[in-house]
Design an enzyme around this catalytic site. Structure first.
Site, PDB file in Angstrom:
ATOM      1  CB  SER A 126       3.403  -3.377   4.912  1.00 46.50           C
ATOM      2  OG  SER A 126       2.671  -2.196   5.004  1.00 46.50           O
ATOM      3  CG  ASP A 149       1.150  -1.623  12.061  1.00 48.01           C
ATOM      4  OD1 ASP A 149      -0.061  -1.795  11.824  1.00 48.01           O
ATOM      5  OD2 ASP A 149       2.014  -1.585  11.168  1.00 48.01           O
ATOM      6  CG  HIS A 158      -0.351  -3.459   8.596  1.00 45.58           C
ATOM      7  ND1 HIS A 158       0.590  -2.522   8.990  1.00 45.58           N
ATOM      8  CD2 HIS A 158      -0.148  -3.651   7.281  1.00 45.58           C
ATOM      9  CE1 HIS A 158       1.317  -2.166   7.958  1.00 45.58           C
ATOM     10  NE2 HIS A 158       0.886  -2.828   6.904  1.00 45.58           N
TER      11      HIS A 158
END
EC number: 3.4.21.94
Length: 658
Positions: free
Chosen positions: A406, A189, A230
């Site tokens: 996600s 990520d 994220h």
């Protein structure tokens, strides 16, 4: 129809199946070619790093490192070249090729890879955690972490408008003492805040790397809008510490996470993806990806050659030959997209995970496709506070606003970490079998009524949105402890239809391949795992094409749904591997039916047409009954397993009569 058989030497065939078929299509899917300042450089013989470094210095390039630990392939960067440009730098390539040690040099194409989240990440109201480590309170049966009451996906008590007991059933696994100990999950990520008080004790620095900055410190790059939170959010879902007075608790709070920062640059390259997915495959057990090609409803894209090599190596050689587990978020393109057009989520070597809301519905951003294996949870109603996923956030903060597929993929990775602690000998295929057998329908439903729950020929219930249901940590851990690895996997090319086959609005196309599934050959298949339809097709409007595949046992699955935003009229699909898991454990012998339908929107009034040029049917599965060696109590305690074993007994009895 002549039946074609291939050798069971899968380590070579793996590469052939996707590297050849995917690569010829992918470059056509890009609107414009973007090239980067990275080069793949191949040296003559086993040149080694010292020679590569010398070549880089002599030509004015910067040496980055080997590609997938190769002795001949290396990653070079030239900092005088812009990292995203529309024209190739021919002089720089010629300069490299002029060196007598260089056999091959190619400037790397750039392509977009986007984080999967329902909403763009923007500044949120963050609940501040206590940065000083709190004294651990006495261990209780229920975590004492302050956010745990809000983690409805771990224990749904109907908080935030959810449905009682619609959760991952992790407390049942924890009660057995299973917390993910000894398992490492890599978060591919935008980095991890590894100094976060809820993460730093479970951070595996040895297995981490920053492929965006080329250093061992995958810390997120600062932005004013916290866009690079994220990866940290995903990491907390898996491995946030328990009972430390900070935030919530991870699904596998005894496991470790590694950070692979690779998503934070203007454009992705095959080199960065490959090195990320092939990084430390003996130290990393699970790779979790909550990103993919653009979810715009008109993109058809997937991994390039080097990335596929990394994944194939991972499933064949990773974890000391048991295979790495690659977990993929199925996509956030909503009903106007299809995750079978995403070559990562639709790969049979990845576990594609969709999401459900806290009351059992499909989320508005969920994509449907026949390759999704199971589901976890993303968020609840946006009007209800704290209905999102509660997890770690940047700079020691926490949030209750994480969402999208996600959020779903890391939850699945956490459940698989629990299973691997319960049985470290599980292979990558064992994880997929366990997922199919232990996932639950529970209260999952499609509020639009488009996709009903169906039962395949082996008695397994599936749904086009949710796969085989929501993951159940208690059930998968229980069965993992009794598991006997499934038999050797084989691959059968079961026939090809070629020619120009026309279809148009109101005139669908039906094609049939009748196969014996390589019967009496070394690669005979009697029990299916994955089915692939490699198809070459074009149409006046690609988005109006839908395709259905029906097995000899009568299971019908939609391998391509209508994508109203996809107006492509030139590229089509070229040997694209449409994959389905819906025939799992079925007997594949007999006629397979492919139906191609042009679903033109009535409002346009325009008739659309197309041509199918090739369809190759690939079957993947086992010759021997996969669950025959399991103990009796495993069959007794797991309803699906009993259903499948009885179906297999009927297969055998029917074959004996024939």
């Amino acid at each position: 129809m002549k039946i074609l058989a291939i050798s069971p030497l899968w380590r070579m065939t793996d590469v052939w199946l996707l590297l050849v078929f995917l690569n010829c299509h992918i470059l056509r899917s890009l609107c414009k070619e973007v090239v980067t300042n990275s080069w793949l450089v191949t040296l003559h013989g086993d040149g080694g790093e010292e020679i590569a470094k010398r070549v880089a210095k002599n030509t004015g390039f910067s040496y980055i490192g080997p590609v997938l630990n190769s002795k001949t392939d290396f990653h070079f960067v030239h900092h005088a070249v812009h990292n995203a440009r529309m024209r190739r730098s021919v002089p720089h390539t010629r300069l490299l090729k002029s060196d007598p040690m260089v056999r091959f040099a190619v400037q790397q194409t750039g392509f977009p890879r986007l984080k999967r989240g329902y909403k763009p990440l923007k500044p949120l109201s963050h609940a501040k955690s206590n940065k000083a480590k709190a004294a651990a309170p006495p261990k209780t049966s229920v975590p004492t972490d302050p956010l745990y009451p809000k983690q409805w996906y771990l224990n749904n008590t109907a908080q935030a408008g959810g449905k009682l007991k619609l959760d991952l059933n992790v407390e049942a696994a924890w009660a057995l003492g299973i917390t993910g100990k000894g398992v490492t999950t890599a978060i591919m990520d935008d980095g991890i805040d590894y100094m976060h008080p809820d993460l730093y004790e479970n951070f595996n620095a040895e297995a981490s790397y920053d492929f965006s900055s080329n250093d061992p410190y995958p810390y997120p790059r600062y932005t004013d809008d916290w866009f690079n939170s994220h990866g940290t959010r995903c990491a907390g879902e898996i491995a946030a510490k328990r009972d430390n007075g900070v935030g919530g608790v991870g699904v596998a709070y005894g496991s470790r996470v590694a950070g692979l920062r690779m998503l934070d640059q203007p454009y992705m390259t095959d080199l960065i993806e490959a090195n990320s997915m092939g990084h430390e495959p003996q130290k990393i057990d699970i790779y979790s990806a909550s990103w993919g090609p653009t979810d715009d409803g008109k993109t058809v894209d997937g991994p390039r050659n080097l990335t596929m090599k990394a994944i194939v190596y991972g499933v064949n050689e990773g974890r000391q030959g048991k295979g790495n587990i690659y977990v993929w978020a199925s996509g956030d393109g909503g009903p106007d997209d299809d995750c079978n057009c995403d070559g990562y989520a639709a790969s049979m070597w990845t576990v594609s995970i969709n999401s459900a809301t806290n009351d059992g519905q499909t989320a508005g951003y969920d994509e449907s496709c026949s390759s999704t294996l199971a589901s976890t949870f993303s968020n609840g109603k946006s009007s209800i506070y704290d209905a999102g996923v509660a997890t770690t956030d940047l700079y020691g903060n926490v949030t209750t606003k994480h969402s999208g597929t996600s959020a779903a993929a890391p939850e699945a990775a956490g459940v698989f970490a629990l299973a691997l602690e319960a049985n470290p000998d599980l292979t990558w295929r064992d994880i997929q079998h366990l997922t199919v057998l232990t996932s639950k329908r529970n209260s999952l439903f499609d509020p639009e009524g488009r996709f009903l729950w169906m039962v395949n020929g082996a008695g397994l219930e599936f749904n086009h949105l949710f796969g085989y249901g929501v993951l159940d940590a208690g059930s998968i851990v229980d069965l993992a402890g009794k598991w006997k690895s499934v038999p050797e996997r084989f691959h059968c090319s079961s026939g090809t239809v070629q020619g120009k086959h026309k279809f148009k609005t109101n005139e669908p196309l039906l094609l049939i391949i009748d196969t014996d599934a390589c019967q009496d050959k070394d690669n005979e298949i009697n029990y299916l795992e994955h089915v692939q339809a490699f198809i070459t097709i074009n149409a006046s409007r690609r988005g109006d094409v839908t395709m259905y595949l029906t097995s000899p046992m009568g299971t019908k699955t939609m391998i391509l749904s209508r994508r109203p935003r996809d107006d492509d009229s030139t590229s089509g699909f070229i040997k694209w591997p449409f994959m389905t898991t819906h025939m799992w454990a079925e007997n594949p012998q007999g006629p397979w039916r492919l139906e191609v339908v042009m679903e033109t929107a009535p409002v346009t009034g325009l008739e659309q047409e197309g041509n199918l040029f090739e369809w190759t049917l690939m079957l993947h599965g086992v010759r021997d009954a996969p669950y025959a060696k399991l103990p009796v109590d495993a069959v007794t305690n797991h309803e699906k397993l009993g259903v499948v074993k009885r179906a297999h007994e009927r297969f055998i009895a029917r074959s004996a009569r024939v």
